[in-house]
Design a protein around this motif. Structure first.
Motif, short mmCIF file in Angstrom:
data_model
loop_
_atom_site.label_atom_id
_atom_site.label_comp_id
_atom_site.label_asym_id
_atom_site.label_seq_id
_atom_site.Cartn_x
_atom_site.Cartn_y
_atom_site.Cartn_z
N SER A 224 -19.69 -57.90 -20.18
CA SER A 224 -21.05 -58.32 -20.51
C SER A 224 -21.54 -59.41 -19.58
CB SER A 224 -21.15 -58.72 -21.98
OG SER A 224 -19.97 -59.31 -22.39
N ILE A 225 -20.62 -60.26 -19.08
CA ILE A 225 -21.06 -61.27 -18.11
C ILE A 225 -21.50 -60.57 -16.82
CG2 ILE A 225 -20.29 -63.17 -16.66
CD1 ILE A 225 -18.57 -64.10 -18.98
N PRO B 148 -25.35 -61.82 -16.01
CA PRO B 148 -24.76 -63.09 -15.58
C PRO B 148 -25.51 -64.30 -16.12
CG PRO B 148 -25.07 -61.60 -13.73
CD PRO B 148 -25.80 -61.01 -14.88
N ALA C 287 -24.05 -65.90 -19.27
CA ALA C 287 -22.61 -66.16 -19.20
C ALA C 287 -22.17 -67.28 -20.14
CB ALA C 287 -22.22 -66.49 -17.76
N ILE D 96 -22.06 -66.14 -23.77
CA ILE D 96 -20.98 -65.18 -23.99
C ILE D 96 -19.64 -65.88 -24.02
CG2 ILE D 96 -19.79 -63.19 -22.98
CD1 ILE D 96 -22.55 -62.34 -21.88
N GLN D 97 -19.50 -66.85 -23.09
CA GLN D 97 -18.25 -67.59 -23.03
C GLN D 97 -17.97 -68.31 -24.34
OE1 GLN D 97 -18.25 -70.20 -19.67
NE2 GLN D 97 -16.83 -68.84 -18.63
#
Lengths: 377, 64
Positions: free
Chosen positions: B30-31, B35, B38, B41-42
């Motif tokens: 997904s990253i 991007p 990111a 998501i992280q």
């Protein structure tokens, strides 16, 4: 030029470190022939006993110990006060009275009572008993445990971390009176405070209510982080690897989110709207167990297990230089142990931060769940 | 027949490994797709990873 100098310096230190550890490995076999209390850790059982001893809390602060050439065991460190609540009230003495004995053979008389230390626990001898008797499963038969409020090694660690946090942050706070940008240590601490506020508290708790919980989140973050880092120093603290410490932190978090629960939180927990009535009591039980037992349990076990596992791995890798010496020779085993333990130690620095971050993050997530108010349409 | 605790611990570690791999892989995907997301998501990845880790460690400690 500057960089080259630094590299040379680093290499020199590394080489010195390597040679001193090789020396240790070479010496470790000499003194241990035919002695019961060898002082130097040599066999696998000794190593696992030593690691277990490190992971547990202890009543004296011993930095290292060795056996002198006369065969006498020397301990380097300092004693800590023992404070116990016995059948005759509060009794205090210094832990040096036990002379580092840990299997109940040294009896300390104080306040008309007799005490023995067995596996880092203080026992009070019953009645007229003069020494501790054990049954076949190595349980003391004529002694019982007492309520122990001693200043143990972990308590010293907690007090030390508290002192560090107090000094660092009071300095930072005072600087804001004179200038808007802190200097020195404050420059390191300010971004972390901002990070906890903007990345952890705000998104999880919400813009309206996060301020109330900032003091708790910051305290718990820096407390865990500093104690994790102290655990990586040669001082040998293992505070966040004590399940009692992490359990207390998790219970504090639980009390905070239970007492700050909004009306909507309790409505959704106890009588979930929008599901069939027959399911609601079942859901209420699941939710209540989740909030009171499972969430704090996962918080406490994660921190405890991560730090314990980290210490265990680092100590096992250091022990490699002894266990692998037969197979690979002193230089190779020491080099292997040094490289691997350095590698794991660097990862542990990351883990120290990550666990503090995760604990704070999940605490704020749970608090956010509890304080959230739903908009009713 | 008694199954030793260590086998249970091994199974837990296998399960935890599969779970962490799934989380990490999906997060990477997904990253790569987005991007600009990111950071979010992280954070989500770390939270799920921590929850999974808590479960695995809990089972390990109860089992061993």
């Amino acid at each position: 030029m500057n960089i080259a100098q630094k590299t040379t310096k680093f290499l020199t230190i590394a080489v010195i470190a390597l040679f001193t550890t090789v020396n240790f490995a070479l010496n470790s076999n000499e003194n241990n022939q035919g002695k019961e209390d060898g002082g130097q850790v040599n066999t696998k059982t000794e190593i696992s006993a030593y690691i277990k001893h490190h992971l547990a809390d202890s009543h004296d602060f011993s930095l290292f110990s060795y056996t002198s050439s006369e065969g006498e065991r020397k301990h380097f460190g300092f004693p800590l006060p023992v404070i116990v609540w016995t059948s005759k009230g509060l009794v205090t003495f210094m832990s040096s009275a036990f002379h580092h004995n840990d299997d109940g053979h040294v009896i300390v008389e104080k306040g008309g009572l007799k005490f023995a230390k067995i596996h880092s626990k203080i026992y009070e001898l019953d009645g007229n008993a003069t020494n501790v008797a054990f049954d076949e499963t190595h349980h003391a038969t004529n002694a019982h445990k007492v309520l122990d409020f001693s200043i143990t090694k972990s308590v010293v660690g907690i007090l030390f971390a508290g002192l560090l946090i107090f000094l660092g942050f009071s300095k930072l706070a005072r600087q804001y009176k004179a200038r808007s940008i802190p200097k020195g240590l404050g420059r390191l601490l300010e971004p972390l405070v901002i990070y906890v506020r903007d990345e952890i508290a705000r998104p999880n708790i919400g813009e309206k209510k996060y301020k109330k919980f900032m003091s708790f989140l910051l305290t718990v973050f820096f407390f865990i982080w500093i104690l994790n880092l102290l655990g990586l120093t040669p001082l040998g603290f293992n505070v966040t690897g004590q399940i009692a410490v992490t359990a207390c932190l998790a219970i504090i978090t639980m009390v905070i989110y239970i007492t700050n629960g909004s009306k909507d939180f309790w409505a959704h927990t106890l009588w979930m709207p929008g599901v069939p009535v027959i399911l609601r009591p079942i859901l209420a039980v699941i939710e209540l167990v989740g909030f009171i037992v499972i969430k704090p349990f996962s918080l406490l076990v994660r921190l405890f297990a991560n730090i314990t596992a980290g210490h265990f791995v680092v100590m096992s890798l250091i022990a490699l230089m002894v266990t692998m010496k037969e197979a690979f020779g002193p230089v190779a085993s020491t080099g292997m142990s040094l490289v691997l333990s350095l590698f794991i130690s660097v990862i542990e620095i990351l883990v120290a931060f990550l666990q503090a971050f995760i604990f704070t993050m999940l605490s704020s997530l749970f608090i956010g769940m509890a304080v959230e108010e739903h908009e009713h349409h | 027949m008694v199954i030793p605790n260590l086998v249970g611990a091994g199974l837990i570690v296998i399960g935890g490994g599969i779970g962490l791999g799934q989380i990490g892989g999906k997060a990477m995907e997904s990253i790569a797709r987005q991007p600009e997301a990111a950071g979010k998501i992280q954070t989500a990845m770390i939270i799920i990873g921590a929850l999974l880790e808590g479960l695995a460690f809990g089972a390990l400690i109860l089992g061993a």
